[in-house]
Scaffold this motif. Sequence first.
Motif, mmCIF file in Angstrom:
data_model
loop_
_atom_site.group_PDB
_atom_site.id
_atom_site.type_symbol
_atom_site.label_atom_id
_atom_site.label_comp_id
_atom_site.label_asym_id
_atom_site.label_seq_id
_atom_site.Cartn_x
_atom_site.Cartn_y
_atom_site.Cartn_z
ATOM 1 N N GLU A 262 28.932 33.943 47.145
ATOM 2 C CA GLU A 262 28.503 33.417 45.804
ATOM 3 C C GLU A 262 28.232 34.554 45.045
ATOM 4 O O GLU A 262 28.462 34.448 43.746
ATOM 5 N N ALA A 263 27.458 35.893 45.448
ATOM 6 C CA ALA A 263 27.424 37.026 44.738
ATOM 7 C C ALA A 263 28.522 37.438 44.142
ATOM 8 O O ALA A 263 28.763 38.100 43.113
ATOM 9 N N LEU A 264 29.537 37.638 44.983
ATOM 10 C CA LEU A 264 30.960 38.173 44.475
ATOM 11 C C LEU A 264 31.550 37.145 43.569
ATOM 12 O O LEU A 264 32.012 37.812 42.546
ATOM 13 N N ALA A 265 31.602 35.928 43.448
ATOM 14 C CA ALA A 265 31.801 35.259 42.510
ATOM 15 C C ALA A 265 31.345 35.265 41.141
ATOM 16 O O ALA A 265 31.792 34.973 40.172
ATOM 17 N N GLY A 266 30.113 35.775 41.452
ATOM 18 C CA GLY A 266 29.196 35.834 40.103
ATOM 19 C C GLY A 266 29.406 37.307 39.491
ATOM 20 O O GLY A 266 28.645 37.303 38.347
ATOM 21 N N LEU A 267 30.058 38.012 39.904
ATOM 22 C CA LEU A 267 30.058 39.467 39.354
ATOM 23 C C LEU A 267 30.829 39.246 37.948
ATOM 24 O O LEU A 267 31.828 38.678 37.752
ATOM 25 N N GLY A 268 30.272 39.947 36.988
ATOM 26 C CA GLY A 268 31.074 40.108 35.552
ATOM 27 C C GLY A 268 31.975 41.147 35.191
ATOM 28 O O GLY A 268 31.880 42.108 36.437
ATOM 29 N N VAL A 269 32.356 41.180 34.130
ATOM 30 C CA VAL A 269 33.413 42.161 33.925
ATOM 31 C C VAL A 269 32.666 43.610 34.142
ATOM 32 O O VAL A 269 33.437 44.583 34.444
ATOM 33 N N GLU A 270 31.492 43.740 33.473
ATOM 34 C CA GLU A 270 30.954 45.248 33.510
ATOM 35 C C GLU A 270 30.775 45.625 35.083
ATOM 36 O O GLU A 270 31.267 46.850 35.153
ATOM 37 N N ASP A 271 30.337 44.582 36.061
ATOM 38 C CA ASP A 271 30.097 45.270 37.129
ATOM 39 C C ASP A 271 31.407 45.296 37.988
ATOM 40 O O ASP A 271 31.815 46.419 38.546
ATOM 41 N N TRP A 272 32.502 44.535 37.727
ATOM 42 C CA TRP A 272 33.725 44.589 38.338
ATOM 43 C C TRP A 272 34.541 46.015 37.582
ATOM 44 O O TRP A 272 35.251 46.735 38.522
#
Length: 303
Positions: A262-272
């Motif tokens: 769930e947390a992985l799917a929720g990462l946004g552009v900035e985090d990635w």
Amino acid sequence: MIVVAGEALIDLVPQGRGALAGLKPALGGGPYNTAVALSRLGSPTAFCSRTSRDAFGEALLDGLREAGVDVSAVQRGPEPTTLAVATIDTDGSAAYSFYVDGTADRLFAAPAELPAGTRAVSFGTCSLVLEPGASAYEELLRAAAAQGVFTALDPNIRAGLIPDADAYRARFKSWLPSVSLLKLSQEDALWLGGTPSEWLAAGPSAVVVTQGGDGLTVFNRDGAVLPVPGEKVDVVDTIGAGDTVNAALLHGLATLDALSLEALAGLGVEDWTRLLRFAARAAAITCSRAGAQPPYASELGEL
């Protein structure tokens, strides 16, 4: 604790040109390099494998201990250590031939339980090919996923070890429902066939594809595609670069408290973007020195 499951072996690295160049032994194996890199970055790390009691096996364990890796889950055996003979191309890329018959690591047996506090388990490379160990690692992958543990997979294809390519490709697809994060090189992706969207539909929350010096790209279930360029560096060789990327991604995800589907799917552009740039910097440092010598946290700075 991040557990890395897979082989430890000795790389025989040529010290000159030609088929009869002198060979220097070096500690290696994709999972082994990943475990060392993770610990150097500051993540509590354990190694789950089977190593020989010969001198090479002792040296491999000493290398893990020196890096601060927990080796309590490492099984031992009297069989010899696997050897990988490297060939370095003019651009620094490495190819390998393997000596694996009757070696200790391929007799790995799935443990009854993971080390206490395990947050993630990483799998990859030869350990997923060579039986009977491959089936044991597959069992561990499925069991970890069933328990809700974050799983990472880097197939790191060594085509010369795979007798039936179609059977392996089918087996790879069967693993995907148990995989949280799939990381693979562009070359691996071409060999395996399929597309990131197809792999995402089968299970993983994200797929990261590396393109050597050109950088990395992440593909998410929502259709987002985010490329990050590579770091420019004078390449000595690429040994351990992909393993360093694995470690940097896992360490970064742990830092972001994102070791769950769930947390992985929720990462946004900035985090990635931060994650991929961190991984690119780490891999560039590894490529700038001979052999698999991943960086320490002090060499990279903050995520």
